[in-house]
Design an enzyme around this catalytic site. Structure first.
Site, PDB file in Angstrom:
ATOM      1  N   GLY A 253       0.832  -1.191   0.000  1.00  0.00           N
ATOM      2  CA  GLY A 253       0.000   0.000   0.000  1.00  0.00           C
ATOM      3  C   GLY A 253       0.865   1.237   0.000  1.00  0.00           C
ATOM      4  N   ALA A 254       1.901   1.227   0.847  1.00  0.00           N
ATOM      5  CA  ALA A 254       2.803   2.371   0.957  1.00  0.00           C
ATOM      6  C   ALA A 254       4.000   1.965   1.802  1.00  0.00           C
ATOM      7  CB  ALA A 254       2.091   3.570   1.578  1.00  0.00           C
TER       8      ALA A 254
ATOM      9  N   GLU B 221       7.031   3.810   4.592  1.00  0.00           N
ATOM     10  CA  GLU B 221       7.261   4.984   5.433  1.00  0.00           C
ATOM     11  C   GLU B 221       8.662   5.552   5.359  1.00  0.00           C
ATOM     12  OE1 GLU B 221       7.945   1.337   8.232  1.00  0.00           O
ATOM     13  OE2 GLU B 221       6.607   1.849   6.580  1.00  0.00           O
ATOM     14  N   ASN B 222       9.283   5.574   4.203  1.00  0.00           N
ATOM     15  CA  ASN B 222      10.623   6.135   4.093  1.00  0.00           C
ATOM     16  C   ASN B 222      10.610   7.579   4.606  1.00  0.00           C
ATOM     17  OD1 ASN B 222      11.222   3.776   2.371  1.00  0.00           O
ATOM     18  ND2 ASN B 222      10.038   4.896   0.856  1.00  0.00           N
TER      19      ASN B 222
ATOM     20  N   HIS C 146      -1.342   6.495   8.340  1.00  0.00           N
ATOM     21  CA  HIS C 146      -0.580   5.334   8.816  1.00  0.00           C
ATOM     22  C   HIS C 146       0.914   5.559   8.579  1.00  0.00           C
ATOM     23  CE1 HIS C 146      -0.050   0.751   9.042  1.00  0.00           C
ATOM     24  NE2 HIS C 146       1.104   1.154   8.520  1.00  0.00           N
ATOM     25  N   GLU C 147       1.259   5.969   7.352  1.00  0.00           N
ATOM     26  CA  GLU C 147       2.679   6.184   7.039  1.00  0.00           C
ATOM     27  C   GLU C 147       3.249   7.357   7.833  1.00  0.00           C
ATOM     28  OE1 GLU C 147       4.048   3.793   5.433  1.00  0.00           O
ATOM     29  OE2 GLU C 147       2.062   2.954   5.044  1.00  0.00           O
TER      30      GLU C 147
ATOM     31  N   GLU D 209       4.132  -1.412  13.224  1.00  0.00           N
ATOM     32  CA  GLU D 209       2.956  -1.609  12.378  1.00  0.00           C
ATOM     33  C   GLU D 209       1.646  -1.571  13.154  1.00  0.00           C
ATOM     34  OE1 GLU D 209       3.035  -1.171   9.429  1.00  0.00           O
ATOM     35  OE2 GLU D 209       5.088  -1.606   8.834  1.00  0.00           O
TER      36      GLU D 209
END
Length: 849
Positions: free
Chosen positions: A268-269, A271-272, A302-303, A325
């Site tokens: 989905g994505a 988190e960099n 979320h990210e 998470e």
């Protein structure tokens, strides 16, 4: 050396030996453009790592997966490549107190979404690059100590075509022609470093709060720019920053905040820090419902939560993956409800996210929230419903147990105490004990360190006066846990609406807990255990309550209570306690009155699963007809132009079962039929075309004509799926060969081919592939990347061959392959369990017939 699958023990030993002071990574990606598309492309990667060794003279290794290495120099000493590089690791010996390692390599561009992914846009021929590493694919791009607890500052330098734009975690500091240099990052883990490069469409904004100013950016492929609603992305982003700054009391620590929507993304994505990546499907090419915008907003938040939970403070090893998470999943819904327009996000959480958790927690591979992760293959498979959704549900209960203020104060102390460091479970528990005054270790033992889901059932007795004499909550499960729950009592109004008239909160402990507060209340028509969704459990109903729901579920006005009832009914169906045909009938009776569009979409997915997997085979044809006719009825009755109409249109297409239905779909595509208010845009056209292809009413020529209308990356994925869906032995053979025997397809096209291959209406056609599946999977797992291996093993399991023979074949494979990779065995075991569950549910449904 053991190879690519780094173990926890190896990581622990290396962390005890080394401290990393910094990375300098120089990538030359000019090779991404020009040349033939059939060639295997590589790019130059030069990495300089400065690190210290606690025991000079010792040996260790650095991780690198690359086709070739040009040179390795350690402390000025050139190493013999044939002796030190085995394809995934470089051996280092004779370490000094302080060391400088330089690795010059040719690394490969990825087509699987792992490492540096290269994508050519079919619409305009432009090339786009992005990186994706979690849990351990940075080593496909540069030499690295690939484990989360060896954090270090990073400096990236990227040489790319001059017309391109390039981004990394840090802001661009300088540019000299084709060479871009980026600011040094704070200490971060290798798996959250990032590079994005190409002719992306880029939009900017700024977040301001007091003296804090955060440059914002959002990007997508140029050919998607006309669909990109960056204003809404920035709106949610700013709302998120407000929420997290209000509650975390720790300023965002990574400078800028770019968000890239990229093609062929597996997740989905990701988190960099400073450079978050998302799947570009969150840019909507056609009309979608508010549920789609809510999903995107949830992912954005979320990210963002990860910037603190995961990036600023990171788990030491993947055992404590949940530390980031679970928190991000919880915080996504929490911030969504409190800071954005999506105020009913907890309804979505109860109905959607927790369904994912309940399924995962009943598989034979279930595990505690804090898991035993032996190696990287284990880690890859633990990005699951337990780590995310169950963990988030448990945290939601923790907030009810410890109090919101104590929970947030614990988070604030956690960030300040462990900033830029790595933590374990005990580090979090200790701060929560400080702030709540509760015994968090006992809570942890019950909720984080055990597996499985409890079942809570009401037990009601009545006195001679007809009122409640005693109401108790019965708890079942291998591990009986403490639950803070609300029990709601509902009466029926003269109009048939269930209305709550009594509610009591109670701490459920042990096998039976009396809710003393509800004694003496009037006889309820519905008892709802876990009203308001405070805990994580499956809920059962007494017979009176179940009868009430059969007649009045659609009249229940509270959306969360209604969602909880639907979820409980679905769990009963999956558990073989409610016939699938009865669940389908409830959906047909009441789904048309569902106001929450996300819940409606889940009901459609559940009804389809009930028919395909849980209904008795003899009832499937009748059930399919009833479902399709009911969907068409609701489609015609829906308000023109509404999101309910769009949702029913998609469901009708998926359920279409006879010539009349197919003729309507053909007419809607041709423009010879219409439904008032329904805009058949390009995405909806593909939704209508796939069932026509699957039933032999749209051949290759028709599908090619549709691709000509939509010659885009999305159009290509849809075309591949439709082609694989056609009911032909030759088509199935070709699709199988493309996925199982070849690695020519990209990750996105592998996914599309698998999705088209398995059609419920084609059970007989795909039956010959069941034995082929069991013969091929061990080879596929060994030869392909973990991501593609997971896609093939999960996606091609013969779940539609739902008979005891397939179960026996799965058991035989497991018995004959006890030494196969544990991750592979886990995937087969999970699919085998799903099939066994389906057979039990089918027996329940057959008994009802």
């Amino acid at each position: 050396m053991p190879g690519e699958n780094l173990s926890r023990d190896e990581a622990r030993e290396r962390a005890e030996l080394l401290s990393v002071d910094g990375y300098e990574v120089a990538l030359d990606v000019r090779s991404a453009v020009g040349g033939s598309e059939s060639q295997r492309r590589t790019f130059r990667s030069v990495t300089t790592i400065r690190f210290r060794c606690a025991a000079p003279g010792s040996a260790t290794f650095v991780d690198l997966i690359a086709p070739s290495v040009t040179a390795v120099t350690l402390n000025g000493r050139e190493l013999d490549l044939a002796a030190v590089f085995d394809g995934s690791r470089i051996a280092l010996d004779g370490l000094a107190d302080e060391n400088v390692l330089v690795v010059d390599a040719q690394c490969a561009y990825s087509r699987t979404g792992e490492g540096l992914h290269r994508f050519v846009d079919p619409e305009d021929g432009e090339v786009y690059l992005y990186t994706q590493y979690e849990p351990a694919d940075a080593r496909r791009v540069f030499a690295t100590f690939e484990q989360p607890d060896l954090k270090a500052p990073f400096r990236f330098e990227v040489t790319a075509p001059e017309a391109w734009s390039v981004w990394s975690n840090g802001a661009e500091e300088s540019r000299d022609g084709e060479v871009r240099r980026f600011a040094e990052t704070a200490p971060i883990s290798t798996y959250i470093t990032c590079v994005v490069a190409g002719p992306y469409h880029y939009v900017t904004d700024t977040y301001r709060r007091g003296g804090l100013e955060i440059p914002l950016g959002a990007m997508c492929r140029r050919s998607l720019a006309r669909h990109f609603d960056a204003d809404d992305v920035f709106l949610v982003t700013k709302q998120g920053f407000d929420f997290f700054h209000d509650n975390f009391d720790y300023p965002y620590p990574f400078g800028k905040y770019d968000q890239a929507f990229v093609p062929e993304y597996n997740l989905g994505a990701m988190e960099n820090p400073g450079m978050v990546t998302f799947r570009e499907e969150y840019i909507y090419r056609g009309k979608v419902t508010q549920a789609a915008y809510e999903r995107r907003a949830n992912v954005i938040l979320h990210e963002m939560a990860h910037m603190w939970f995961g990036d600023l403070v990171t788990m030491k090893w993947w055992d404590d993956l949940w530390l980031k998470e679970s928190f991000a999943d919880f915080m996504g819904s929490f911030s969504l409800a409190e800071a954005t327009r999506f105020t009913n996000s907890w309804v979505t959480f109860a109905n959607n996210r927790k369904a994912w958790a309940y399924r995962a927690d009943q598989l034979p591979s279930t595990h505690p929230v804090t898991a035993d992760i032996r190696d990287l293959e284990d880690a890859k498979l633990n990005f699951d419903g337990i780590t995310y959704a169950k963990g988030a549900a448990v945290l939601k209960q923790l907030v009810a147990y410890a109090g919101r203020d104590a929970f947030l104060e614990g988070a604030r102390r956690y960030f300040k105490r462990h900033a830029y460091g790595n933590t374990r479970l005990d580090d979090l528990l200790s701060v929560l004990e400080e702030t709540s005054g509760r015994d968090m270790r006992a809570w942890s033992r019950s909720w984080l360190e055990t597996s499985g889901v409890n079942v809570l059932t009401p037990e009601v007795t009545y006195g001679a006066d007809g009122r409640v004499a005693e109401l108790a909550v019965l708890q079942e499960g291998a591990e009986l846990r403490p639950h803070r729950v609300a029990v709601g009592l509902y009466r029926l109004t003269p109009d048939g609406e269930p209305v709550r008239y009594a509610r009591a909160e109670v701490d459920v402990t042990g096998g039976r807990t009396v809710v003393a507060e509800l004694a003496g209340t009037e006889r309820p028509a519905l008892v709802l255990v876990n009203d308001d969704d405070l805990t994580y459990c499956k809920v059962r109903f007494d017979e009176v309550s179940l009868a009430t729901l059969r007649g009045h579920l659609g009249d229940l006005k509270d959306p969360l209570a209604r969602a909880l009832c639907w979820s409980a009914l679905w769990n009963l169906t999956r558990d073989g306690l409610l016939p699938a045909r009865e669940f389908v009938s409830l959906v047909l009776a009441f789904a048309g009155r569902e106001s929450e569009i996300g819940v409606l979409q889940m009901l459609h997915a559940w009804a389809r699963s009930a028919l395909v997997h849980y209904a008795a085979p003899r009832w499937r044809e009748e059930g399919g007809r009833l479902l399709a006719e009911g969907a068409l009825r609701e489609l015609r009755a829906a308000e023109p132009g509404s999101e309910q109409q769009l949702t029913w249109a998609r469901f009708f297409a998926s359920a279409a079962a006879d010539d009349t239905h197919f003729q309507l779909l053909e007419g809607l595509l041709a423009g010879t039929a219409a439904i008032d208010g329904l805009d058949v845009d390009q995405e909806l056209r593909w939704s209508f075309l796939e069932p026509l292809a699957a039933h032999g009413r749209a051949d290759e020529t028709v599908i090619a004509a549709e691709l000509a209308r939509d010659d885009t990356a999305s159009g290509k994925r849809h075309q591949v799926r439709c082609l694989a869906a056609r009911p032909s032995p030759a088509v199935k053979a070709q699709a199988w060969a493309q996925v199982v025997e070849s690695d020519a397809l990209s990750n996105a096209l592998v996914e599309a081919t698998i999705a088209g291959f398995g059609q419920p209406s084609q059970r007989a056609l795909t039956a010959p592939y069941a034995p082929k599946y069991f013969a091929a999977i061990e080879r596929v797992w060994a030869e392909r990347s973990i991501q593609i291996g997971m896609d093939v093993v999960r996606g091609l399991f013969p779940s539609l061959q739902d008979d005891p023979a397939t179960l026996e074949a799965a058991d035989a494979w497991l018995a004959a392959h006890e030494s196969a990779a544990p991750a592979l065995r886990r995937l087969v075991l999970e699919s085998r369990d799903d099939l066994a569950r389906a057979l039990r549910a089918q027996a329940c449904d057959a008994a009802a017939g």
